[in-house]
Scaffold this motif. Structure first.
Motif, short mmCIF file in Angstrom:
data_model
loop_
_atom_site.label_atom_id
_atom_site.label_comp_id
_atom_site.label_asym_id
_atom_site.label_seq_id
_atom_site.Cartn_x
_atom_site.Cartn_y
_atom_site.Cartn_z
N THR A 1 51.47 38.79 -8.36
CA THR A 1 52.24 38.96 -7.14
C THR A 1 51.94 40.32 -6.53
OG1 THR A 1 54.23 39.92 -8.17
CG2 THR A 1 54.11 37.50 -8.02
N VAL A 2 52.08 40.38 -5.22
CA VAL A 2 51.89 41.60 -4.46
C VAL A 2 53.17 41.82 -3.65
CG1 VAL A 2 50.53 42.72 -2.65
CG2 VAL A 2 49.40 41.20 -4.31
N SER B 1 53.11 46.56 -6.84
CA SER B 1 54.09 47.08 -5.88
C SER B 1 53.47 48.26 -5.15
CB SER B 1 55.35 47.57 -6.60
OG SER B 1 55.95 46.55 -7.34
N GLY B 2 53.92 48.47 -3.92
CA GLY B 2 53.49 49.64 -3.16
C GLY B 2 54.40 50.82 -3.44
N GLU B 3 53.79 51.95 -3.70
CA GLU B 3 54.56 53.16 -3.97
C GLU B 3 55.52 53.49 -2.83
OE1 GLU B 3 53.41 57.70 -5.22
OE2 GLU B 3 52.31 56.79 -3.55
N ASP C 1 56.74 51.28 -0.61
CA ASP C 1 57.37 50.05 -0.13
C ASP C 1 58.90 50.19 -0.21
OD1 ASP C 1 58.27 47.47 0.42
OD2 ASP C 1 56.71 46.50 -0.79
N THR C 2 59.55 50.20 0.93
CA THR C 2 61.01 50.24 0.96
C THR C 2 61.60 48.85 1.19
OG1 THR C 2 61.01 50.78 3.32
CG2 THR C 2 61.09 52.64 1.75
N THR C 3 60.77 47.87 1.49
CA THR C 3 61.23 46.49 1.69
C THR C 3 61.45 45.81 0.34
OG1 THR C 3 60.03 46.37 3.78
CG2 THR C 3 60.71 44.28 2.80
N VAL C 4 60.42 45.82 -0.51
CA VAL C 4 60.53 45.33 -1.89
C VAL C 4 60.04 46.48 -2.78
CG1 VAL C 4 59.82 43.56 -3.54
CG2 VAL C 4 60.11 42.94 -1.14
N PRO C 5 60.94 47.38 -3.12
CA PRO C 5 60.53 48.58 -3.87
C PRO C 5 60.00 48.25 -5.27
CG PRO C 5 62.93 48.48 -3.65
CD PRO C 5 62.37 47.34 -2.85
N PRO C 6 59.23 49.16 -5.85
CA PRO C 6 58.66 48.95 -7.18
C PRO C 6 59.68 48.59 -8.26
CG PRO C 6 57.61 50.83 -6.14
CD PRO C 6 58.75 50.43 -5.25
N ALA C 7 60.92 48.99 -8.09
CA ALA C 7 61.95 48.66 -9.08
C ALA C 7 62.10 47.15 -9.26
CB ALA C 7 63.30 49.26 -8.67
N VAL C 8 61.78 46.37 -8.23
CA VAL C 8 61.91 44.91 -8.32
C VAL C 8 60.94 44.37 -9.38
CG1 VAL C 8 61.64 42.74 -7.06
CG2 VAL C 8 62.70 44.72 -5.93
N MET D 1 50.82 52.66 -0.73
CA MET D 1 50.97 51.35 -0.09
C MET D 1 52.43 51.08 0.29
SD MET D 1 47.91 50.18 0.11
CE MET D 1 47.89 48.40 0.30
N GLU D 2 52.60 50.58 1.50
CA GLU D 2 53.89 50.11 1.97
C GLU D 2 53.88 48.59 1.93
OE1 GLU D 2 54.74 51.70 5.84
OE2 GLU D 2 54.26 53.74 5.22
N HIS D 3 55.00 47.98 2.25
CA HIS D 3 55.09 46.52 2.21
C HIS D 3 54.06 45.88 3.14
CE1 HIS D 3 57.17 42.94 0.87
NE2 HIS D 3 57.10 42.48 2.10
N GLY D 4 53.95 46.41 4.33
CA GLY D 4 53.04 45.83 5.31
C GLY D 4 51.68 46.48 5.38
N SER D 5 51.32 47.25 4.37
CA SER D 5 50.00 47.89 4.35
C SER D 5 48.90 46.84 4.22
CB SER D 5 49.91 48.88 3.19
OG SER D 5 50.73 50.00 3.39
N ASP D 6 47.68 47.28 4.35
CA ASP D 6 46.53 46.38 4.27
C ASP D 6 46.20 46.07 2.80
OD1 ASP D 6 44.25 44.91 4.66
OD2 ASP D 6 43.09 46.53 5.60
N TRP D 7 46.99 45.19 2.21
CA TRP D 7 46.78 44.81 0.81
C TRP D 7 45.44 44.10 0.64
CZ3 TRP D 7 49.49 46.35 -3.32
CH2 TRP D 7 50.75 46.92 -3.10
N ALA D 8 44.96 43.43 1.67
CA ALA D 8 43.67 42.73 1.57
C ALA D 8 42.53 43.71 1.30
CB ALA D 8 43.39 41.94 2.84
N ALA D 9 42.66 44.93 1.79
CA ALA D 9 41.61 45.93 1.58
C ALA D 9 41.52 46.36 0.11
CB ALA D 9 41.86 47.15 2.47
#
Length: 138
Positions: A44-45, A85-87, A89-96, A117-125
């Motif tokens: 999961t991402v 998880s993205g460091e 990411d405030t939408t789905v933080p790493p604690a999840v 990385m944020e939630h909406g960052s370019d994860w594909a890259a």
């Protein structure tokens, strides 16, 4: 989703699946992995694997009848899996992902926090690098 996947795999007898999900799709992928016997791995991402926790973080009312992967996590104890998880990411933080890892238990589950990385960052890259890392040994 599970029914659609079942229909598709009928065309490929004996196939095993590597499920991948992003955000809410991570929750769906984990729920499907728990229900199926043809899944060999889960990734999961920024996966919302603990719906109640994410709702509480954002102070939102839960959706009626929403299922959460964390409620079935122990059933995934022997499935190789990694949750990114993205460091930032405030939408789905790493604690999840950490909470899910703890709920699964065992040595087959791993989490990794991706710097910057944020939630909406370019994860594909970064996905080719993440995919090349492989899965935990079980």
């Amino acid at each position: 989703m599970n029914e659609a996947l079942s229909q598709m795999v009928l065309r490929y007898p004996g196939v095993t699946l590597d499920l991948v999900g992003y955000s809410g799709g991570g929750n769906i992928a984990a729920l499907m992995a728990e229900r199926r016997d043809d899944v060999r791995s889960l990734r999961t991402v920024a996966g919302n694997l603990d719906v109640a926790y994410v709702n509480a973080v954002h102070h939102v009312t839960p959706m009626p009848a929403a299922e959460s992967a964390i409620d079935r996590a122990p059933a995934l104890r022997t499935l190789p899996q990694i949750h990114y998880s993205g460091e930032a990411d405030t939408t789905v933080p790493p604690a999840v992902a950490r909470r899910f890892q703890h709920a699964v238990g065992g040595r087959c589950v791993q989490t990794e926090v991706i710097s910057g990385m944020e939630h909406g960052s370019d994860w594909a890259a970064v996905w080719p690098r993440l995919l090349a890392q492989g899965l935990p040994d079980c």
